[in-house]
Design an enzyme around this catalytic site. Structure first.
Site, PDB file in Angstrom:
ATOM      1  N   HIS A  27       5.280 -14.783  -0.868  1.00  0.00           N
ATOM      2  CA  HIS A  27       4.272 -14.243  -0.943  1.00  0.00           C
ATOM      3  C   HIS A  27       3.036 -14.471  -1.386  1.00  0.00           C
ATOM      4  O   HIS A  27       3.325 -15.191  -1.938  1.00  0.00           O
ATOM      5  CB  HIS A  27       4.681 -12.599  -2.027  1.00  0.00           C
ATOM      6  CG  HIS A  27       3.496 -11.447  -1.664  1.00  0.00           C
ATOM      7  ND1 HIS A  27       3.238 -11.371  -0.517  1.00  0.00           N
ATOM      8  CD2 HIS A  27       2.942 -11.341  -2.981  1.00  0.00           C
ATOM      9  CE1 HIS A  27       2.122 -10.017  -0.721  1.00  0.00           C
ATOM     10  NE2 HIS A  27       1.956  -9.860  -2.295  1.00  0.00           N
TER      11      HIS A  27
ATOM     12  N   ASP B  89       8.261 -13.292   2.838  1.00  0.00           N
ATOM     13  CA  ASP B  89       8.239 -11.828   2.443  1.00  0.00           C
ATOM     14  C   ASP B  89       7.786 -10.968   2.825  1.00  0.00           C
ATOM     15  O   ASP B  89       7.660 -10.120   4.180  1.00  0.00           O
ATOM     16  CB  ASP B  89       5.974 -12.443   2.304  1.00  0.00           C
ATOM     17  CG  ASP B  89       5.480 -12.078   1.246  1.00  0.00           C
ATOM     18  OD1 ASP B  89       6.253 -10.472   0.810  1.00  0.00           O
ATOM     19  OD2 ASP B  89       4.101 -11.163   1.581  1.00  0.00           O
TER      20      ASP B  89
ATOM     21  N   SER C  25      -2.736 -10.670  -1.200  1.00  0.00           N
ATOM     22  CA  SER C  25      -1.248  -9.088  -1.294  1.00  0.00           C
ATOM     23  C   SER C  25      -2.602  -8.370  -0.711  1.00  0.00           C
ATOM     24  O   SER C  25      -3.385  -7.839   0.348  1.00  0.00           O
ATOM     25  CB  SER C  25      -0.646  -8.940  -2.834  1.00  0.00           C
ATOM     26  OG  SER C  25       0.228  -8.231  -2.330  1.00  0.00           O
TER      27      SER C  25
END
Length: 444
Positions: free
Chosen positions: A433, A408, A155
């Site tokens: 994700h 994602d 991320s």
């Protein structure tokens, strides 16, 4: 942005594994040479897999407290065993127990940025090289030093991982960037479009039902009808005031954020896109709006009610106490206001999720938290500076791998095609994700 499931799930712990917290004497302001103040940055290390001459792996922390359980878990742990690597985790300044200042007052927030965080990484690597002699020296004169460090992150830390290689190629040999958004963008309307596209993979009826439910809610609120019933149906902690536009937006954001959380971490929790869409198309549960309320019940996870009011959210944003309700939220909102944007609006052309979550609404968060000077124009300029600094989706870099999943929503801001022969992209259909960071599963 405010949902219950918008956090990366922690690794599965080993019962007898409890690495020791360590603290590193870190520079407060890397860009002010006459400021000699320092602070204690938390980190962890493991030499369990290290073989003399092996590399050093570092997982860069992000917008939350770091979990040392990663030292014994995940794809990078498997790679460390295969390559005889030392392992380090460095917690990001202003998150977890890595607190550079006495509080999070606006004056103190000036030391929080991705640029400062990258300098933290470089300063830490340099110190560890000296402490443990983690270098590879080659050449006839033994004066050619090759970096031994590989950065990892998922991320926002995935972005930092790539940027560490971009910024410090003399310290970082290579980087793995998992689900890292590299393009800063104020109006990130693409996020909810990917949510819609992902739900569509379960069948055509799910988004149709969601859209109808949200349109019904918006219509009822605009007409001032059935507000008491809506408050009860969606288990609000206080009655919905249809004349308070900010509260209305807060309320309408709840079911949208529920769906986004399920999509972003699809496959990690009990509820996934298929179970949620099964509820949304089940006509026995009532109208689409009533089905959306059932989804809300499921996502409450045992909570009696949900606070939809803007004032409750504002209190989170303005809380400057490290031990208060703003810990984690306030610093991350600061970074979105000053560097990245990434506000997940309902500005999709299709209006699949209505039109309540406007950019102006989210820009107000910055103004209420940090001051009226955070105008639209100022924030646009700050975000443009980030893309100039890092290169957006086309940074000039080598020896990096970018990994994204089609489910994602963050992949829309990431590198999805190879930049060159040794800066490659892996795009995995059907994954969510940071999924590549975890241990292999039976369905992989």
């Amino acid at each position: 942005l405010r949902g219950n499931l918008r956090k990366r799930p922690p690794p599965a712990p080993r019962s007898n594994y409890d690495p020791t917290d360590q603290y590193f004497d870190q520079v407060l302001d890397h860009f002010n040479p006459i400021d000699e103040r320092t602070w204690s940055q938390r980190y962890w290390e493991s030499w369990d897999n290290y073989v003399e001459g092996g590399p050093a792996f570092i997982m860069i922390g992000g917008e939350g407290e770091e979990d040392p359980g990663w030292l014994d878990y995940g794809a990078w742990y498997k790679m460390a065993k295969e390559n005889g690597a030392a392992m380090f985790i460095l917690e990001h300044r202003y998150y977890g127990q890595s607190r550079p200042t006495e509080d999070m007052s606006t004056e103190n927030m000036k030391f929080l940025s991705s640029r400062q965080a990258l300098e933290d990484v470089a300063h830490f690597i340099t110190a560890m090289n000296t402490k443990y002699n983690i270098t590879v020296i080659v050449g006839a004169e033994h004066d050619d030093i090759i970096p031994s460090w590989i950065t990892f992150g998922g991320s926002y830390p995935g972005s930092l991982s790539a940027w560490a290689r971009l910024r410090f190629p003399h310290l970082v040999l290579g980087s793995v960037s998992s689900s890292g958004p590299l393009l800063a963008k104020l109006d990130f309307y693409e996020y909810l479009q990917v949510v819609a596209d992902s739900l569509d993979t379960t069948g055509p009826g799910c988004n149709l039902a969601v859209t109808e439910a949200i349109n019904t809610l918006e219509g009822l609120i605009e007409e001032g009808n059935e507000l008491e019933e809506l408050s009860s149906l969606f288990k609000l902690c206080s009655p919905l005031d249809g004349t308070n536009d900010l509260d209305v937006k807060g309320f309408l954001g709840i079911p949208i954020d529920n769906l986004a959380g399920v999509v972003q971490y699809n496959g990690f929790y009990e509820e996934d896109i298929f179970s949620i869409c099964a509820l949304m198309v089940d006509e026995s549960l009532g109208s689409p709006m009533e089905r959306l309320a059932v989804v809300n019940d499921v996502m409450l996870q045992g909570q009696e009610c949900v606070d939809h009011t803007y004032e409750a959210w504002r209190q989170v944003l303005i809380d400057t106490d490290w031990e208060g309700i703003g810990d984690g939220w306030r610093p991350w909102i600061w970074q979105t206001c000053t560097e990245f944007g990434w506000y997940q609006t309902t500005n999709q052309e299709s209006e699949v999720y209505g039109h309540s979550l406007t950019l102006e609404y989210m820009e107000k968060w910055c103004q209420d938290a940090f001051g009226e000077e955070f105008t639209h124009e100022r924030m646009q300029a700050l975000i443009a500076e980030s893309n100039i600094m890092y290169g957006g989706k086309k940074p000039e870099m080598h020896n990096v791998v970018f990994v994204h999943g089609s489910i994602d929503p963050w992949h829309a801001m990431g590198v999805l095609e190879d930049l060159n022969d040794d800066a490659t992209s892996i795009y995995i259909p059907g994954t969510s994700h940071c999924a590549d960071m975890y241990n292999d599963g039976p369905g992989d």
